[in-house]
Design a protein around this motif. Structure first.
Motif, PDB file in Angstrom:
ATOM      1  N   ALA A  55      81.645  59.429  44.621  1.00  0.00           N
ATOM      2  CA  ALA A  55      81.518  59.712  46.048  1.00  0.00           C
ATOM      3  C   ALA A  55      82.016  58.524  46.879  1.00  0.00           C
ATOM      4  O   ALA A  55      81.944  57.358  46.448  1.00  0.00           O
ATOM      5  N   ASP A  56      82.512  58.819  48.077  1.00  0.00           N
ATOM      6  CA  ASP A  56      83.005  57.760  48.965  1.00  0.00           C
ATOM      7  C   ASP A  56      81.908  56.761  49.312  1.00  0.00           C
ATOM      8  O   ASP A  56      82.178  55.570  49.523  1.00  0.00           O
ATOM      9  N   MET A  57      80.661  57.233  49.381  1.00  0.00           N
ATOM     10  CA  MET A  57      79.545  56.338  49.716  1.00  0.00           C
ATOM     11  C   MET A  57      79.402  55.203  48.715  1.00  0.00           C
ATOM     12  O   MET A  57      78.870  54.135  49.041  1.00  0.00           O
ATOM     13  N   MET A  58      79.866  55.432  47.477  1.00  0.00           N
ATOM     14  CA  MET A  58      79.758  54.393  46.446  1.00  0.00           C
ATOM     15  C   MET A  58      80.533  53.142  46.845  1.00  0.00           C
ATOM     16  O   MET A  58      80.146  52.016  46.503  1.00  0.00           O
ATOM     17  N   TYR A  59      81.632  53.335  47.591  1.00  0.00           N
ATOM     18  CA  TYR A  59      82.463  52.196  47.978  1.00  0.00           C
ATOM     19  C   TYR A  59      81.801  51.353  49.070  1.00  0.00           C
ATOM     20  O   TYR A  59      82.228  50.222  49.328  1.00  0.00           O
ATOM     21  N   ASN A  60      80.773  51.918  49.708  1.00  0.00           N
ATOM     22  CA  ASN A  60      80.086  51.185  50.780  1.00  0.00           C
ATOM     23  C   ASN A  60      78.843  50.445  50.285  1.00  0.00           C
ATOM     24  O   ASN A  60      78.165  49.793  51.077  1.00  0.00           O
ATOM     25  N   LEU A  61      78.563  50.569  48.994  1.00  0.00           N
ATOM     26  CA  LEU A  61      77.370  49.929  48.441  1.00  0.00           C
ATOM     27  C   LEU A  61      77.650  48.495  48.000  1.00  0.00           C
ATOM     28  O   LEU A  61      78.775  48.147  47.628  1.00  0.00           O
ATOM     29  N   GLU A  62      76.607  47.687  48.041  1.00  0.00           N
ATOM     30  CA  GLU A  62      76.696  46.363  47.438  1.00  0.00           C
ATOM     31  C   GLU A  62      76.826  46.528  45.928  1.00  0.00           C
ATOM     32  O   GLU A  62      76.408  47.538  45.350  1.00  0.00           O
ATOM     33  N   GLU A  63      77.393  45.536  45.276  1.00  0.00           N
ATOM     34  CA  GLU A  63      77.667  45.638  43.838  1.00  0.00           C
ATOM     35  C   GLU A  63      76.412  45.937  43.026  1.00  0.00           C
ATOM     36  O   GLU A  63      76.421  46.770  42.115  1.00  0.00           O
ATOM     37  N   ASN A  64      75.312  45.275  43.365  1.00  0.00           N
ATOM     38  CA  ASN A  64      74.058  45.501  42.633  1.00  0.00           C
ATOM     39  C   ASN A  64      73.548  46.925  42.833  1.00  0.00           C
ATOM     40  O   ASN A  64      73.079  47.576  41.897  1.00  0.00           O
ATOM     41  N   ASP A  65      73.636  47.417  44.080  1.00  0.00           N
ATOM     42  CA  ASP A  65      73.191  48.779  44.371  1.00  0.00           C
ATOM     43  C   ASP A  65      74.076  49.800  43.658  1.00  0.00           C
ATOM     44  O   ASP A  65      73.593  50.823  43.154  1.00  0.00           O
TER      45      ASP A  65
END
Length: 205
Positions: A78-88
Motif C-alpha cells: 500500500a502507498d501508506m507503507m511509504y509514509n511510515l518510519e522504518e521501524n513502523d
C-alpha cells in the motif's frame, strides 16, 4: 491449554448438523413398496447432492483463501507503507507476514476430473498466461493489453479492446471449473498490472 469442544457445541455443531442430515438406508421398513435397488439409488442421489455441496463449499474456501492472500499482499504494498518510519514499516511487514503464513497453513484442494482433450486445453491456456508473466518483464503495457484480451474471452462483458480468439478457443475446451479458475487468475493479473501502473505513475511524479 486448548480444550476440545463438546459434541454439539462450537466447531462440533456444524459437523453434527451435517451428519444428522445425511441419508440413511432403512432396511427394516418391510412396508415400503420400493425395491432394494430403488432404495439404494435414492440414497446415492441424496449423497451425490451432499458431495456437490461439499465441492462447492470447498471451492468457495479456495476463493476466500486467494482473496485473503491478495488483500494481504495489497496491504504490504500500500502507498501508506511509504509514509511510515522504518521501524513502523518493519512492524507492519512482520505482522502481515505472520498473518499470511497463518493463512498458508490452510490447504483446500478440489480436484477437477478432465479427459485428455481438456487436459491439453488447460495446458495451452496456462502456457498462454505464463507468457504474460514473462512478457511483463520486457513490455508491461503490451502484456496488460494481452491480458485484457484474454479476460474478454472469459466474459460476455468486454473489459477493453478485443478478444483473443486463440485463447478463447483453448478456454472453451476446458472444464467449467477450470474456466472459473482461469478467470480468477486473469483478474488477479489485471489487478497486479493496474497496481504496477499506479506505482510507475507515482515514481514519475
Amino acid at each position: 491449554m486448548d480444550v476440545d469442544p463438546l459434541p454439539g457445541m462450537s466447531g462440533g455443531l456444524t459437523t453434527s448438523l451435517v451428519l444428522q442430515t445425511l441419508p440413511k438406508i432403512d432396511e427394516d421398513n418391510v412396508l415400503s413398496s420400493k425395491t432394494p435397488k430403488e432404495k439404494l439409488l435414492e440414497t446415492l442421489d441424496l449423497l451425490e447432492t451432499h458431495v456437490e455441496k461439499l465441492r462447492k463449499n470447498a471451492s468457495q474456501l479456495e476463493e476466500d483463501k486467494d482473496a485473503l492472500l491478495s488483500t494481504l499482499d495489497s496491504v504490504m504494498n500500500a502507498d501508506m507503507m511509504y509514509n511510515l518510519e522504518e521501524n513502523d514499516k518493519d512492524d507492519i511487514i512482520r505482522y502481515a507476514e505472520r498473518v499470511m503464513n497463518r493463512c498458508l497453513t490452510v490447504e483446500v484442494k478440489v480436484l477437477t476430473q478432465r479427459d485428455k482433450m481438456q487436459e491439453e486445453a488447460l495446458f495451452q491456456v496456462n502456457h498462454l498466461i505464463d507468457g504474460l508473466v514473462i512478457a511483463l518483464k520486457t513490455d508491461a503495457e503490451s502484456a496488460r493489453t494481452k491480458c485484457e484480451s484474454y479476460m474478454n474471452a472469459c466474459s460476455s462483458n468486454m473489459v477493453q479492446g478485443i478478444t483473443d480468439k486463440i485463447f478463447e478457443s483453448a478456454l472453451l475446451g476446458c472444464t467449467v471449473d477450470d474456466q472459473k479458475k482461469v478467470k480468477r487468475r486473469l483478474y488477479g493479473l489485471l489487478t497486479y498490472f493496474e497496481k504496477m501502473k499506479v506505482v510507475s505513475y507515482n515514481e514519475v511524479n
